[in-house]
Design an enzyme around this catalytic site. Sequence first.
Site, PDB file in Angstrom:
ATOM      1  CD  GLU A 138      -3.263  -0.338   0.423  1.00  0.00           C
ATOM      2  OE1 GLU A 138      -3.166   0.794  -0.070  1.00  0.00           O
ATOM      3  OE2 GLU A 138      -4.291  -1.033   0.334  1.00  0.00           O
ATOM      4  CG  HIS A 180      -6.489  -3.422  -5.642  1.00  0.00           C
ATOM      5  ND1 HIS A 180      -7.045  -2.815  -4.544  1.00  0.00           N
ATOM      6  CD2 HIS A 180      -7.073  -4.656  -5.712  1.00  0.00           C
ATOM      7  CE1 HIS A 180      -7.907  -3.637  -3.977  1.00  0.00           C
ATOM      8  NE2 HIS A 180      -7.948  -4.753  -4.659  1.00  0.00           N
ATOM      9  CG  ASP A 190      -5.997   0.660  -5.481  1.00  0.00           C
ATOM     10  OD1 ASP A 190      -7.086   0.140  -5.755  1.00  0.00           O
ATOM     11  OD2 ASP A 190      -5.194   0.171  -4.653  1.00  0.00           O
TER      12      ASP A 190
END
Length: 213
Positions: A138, A180, A190
């Site tokens: 992330e 993603h 994203d």
Amino acid sequence: MEPRHPRTARRRLITGAAALAASAALAPLTASAALAGPRRRTPHGGDGYPPVEWVPASRSNFTAADRPDQYPIEMIVIHVTQETYKDTLRLFQDPRHKAAAHYVVRSADGHLAQCVSERDVAWHAGNWDFNTRSIGIEHEGWIDDPTWFTDTLYERSARLTAAVCDRYGIPKDREHIIGHIEVPGSDHTDPGEFWDWARYLQLVTEASWRHRR
């Protein structure tokens, strides 16, 4: 102090409800212990991993496993948090959230938190098969605001990705380092149109080359 984003709307981070929980105690994690997290701290000198901080996710947000023996690790999934770094860690520590990634990269300075051991299956991709075979990273920011994608964020993330690829023999290409949005069945977009894939892959390649010298 964490940067404040002007928008108040927040999305579900990955899959769970965005509820906050009390922060867990933070403990330092050497880069060489990234494979096992806190359960195995055997040094792996010269593995190329950047320094990371162990900030464990709730056990309700991942599946304990024994990778790569149980499942092969074959790809890396790139995410953007749609939250601040601080709130992302809080969400991963919330047992009601039902989601977490292996790593989180802070925008301002590239600081890395590891939330799930690489040998465990993090719930980050919204697809069980992809979860079992991938590492999720992330990145703090919002997909429609490229100012969050700082030079330091790109560089530190690329060094991490290069180290993961080298450890597991993952090819450093767009078939194995994916967004993603490319996960089958995902409803997420994203890392978005402003993520510079060409630059990122070049940095990944350069990081591996520097490590081999």
